[in-house]
Design an enzyme around this catalytic site. Sequence first.
Site, PDB file in Angstrom:
ATOM      1  N   LYS A   1       0.936   4.254   6.912  1.00 33.08           N
ATOM      2  CA  LYS A   1       0.277   5.090   5.901  1.00 33.08           C
ATOM      3  C   LYS A   1       0.863   6.500   5.973  1.00 33.08           C
ATOM      4  O   LYS A   1       1.614   6.838   6.878  1.00 33.08           O
ATOM      5  CB  LYS A   1      -1.236   5.171   6.139  1.00 33.08           C
ATOM      6  CG  LYS A   1      -1.959   3.842   6.179  1.00 33.08           C
ATOM      7  CD  LYS A   1      -2.043   3.168   4.826  1.00 33.08           C
ATOM      8  CE  LYS A   1      -2.805   1.852   4.924  1.00 33.08           C
ATOM      9  NZ  LYS A   1      -2.760   1.086   3.651  1.00 33.08           N
TER      10      LYS A   1
ATOM     11  N   SER B   1       0.799  -1.227   0.000  1.00 36.99           N
ATOM     12  CA  SER B   1       0.000   0.000   0.000  1.00 36.99           C
ATOM     13  C   SER B   1       0.833   1.280   0.000  1.00 36.99           C
ATOM     14  O   SER B   1       0.353   2.335  -0.405  1.00 36.99           O
ATOM     15  CB  SER B   1      -0.948   0.016   1.195  1.00 36.99           C
ATOM     16  OG  SER B   1      -0.241   0.135   2.416  1.00 36.99           O
TER      17      SER B   1
END
Length: 247
Positions: free
Chosen positions: A92, A51
């Site tokens: 993230k 990701s």
Amino acid sequence: MSGNGLDHDGHGRGLGSVLSGLAVAVGCVLFLGGFAWGAVQYKPYTVPTQSMSPTVKAGDRVLAQRISGGDVRRGDVVVFTDKTWGDMPMVKRVVGIGGDTVKCCGTEGKLTVNGQPVDEPYLHGKTPASASSFDAKVPQGQVFLLGDDRYVSMDSRVHLDDAANGSVPLSAVSARVDAIAWPMDGMLGRPSGFEAMPGGISRPGPLKLVLGAVVAGVVLILAGAAYGPIAGLARRRRDRAASPAGR
């Protein structure tokens, strides 16, 4: 006096031994102190998914500086744990903080924060900055998080229907990624796209100083330890040259 070797060899050996011992002692302090400092400041993590590609790839080993929520800035790549997101450490990028309005996609397919388009050179692939449009107001004390590969990342966009509009509390953030330790890609740069916004961007942690202390310690230890054998070899060569058989 020179014949007994005290002024030259004896005094030289004594001073050299003191200096070599001092070098080893200082080297040990720097080496062990650097490791201790690093252990206090940093924690290693292994990134499990793609990701955050291409910034951080699946399987990369990263070093993340321990921080509190008040140290978080837009653009930071952070490690956080939130029950709504699976109650496991995740990595993230922070794109919005409390009070921000985060939208996508604006002009040229860019992410906007409070109406300002953000340049994101770290994204995987070309614009748009998100395959799906969204508009989120970030509550105070929360952060809005996206992956760098917006086409595979399960991030704040997936949780937009939650009470906090997809954001997580600052208290969920435990660390900020400073470097990729393996495969040794080096320090992570701070994104300039958020620099002009209130609060600016974060500064790199002390990792370079930590590594510098460890390396300097190793050099001093090796140099101090090498003095004895080198000095002994030089002394034997002088003795052979000075003996009748060596003439």
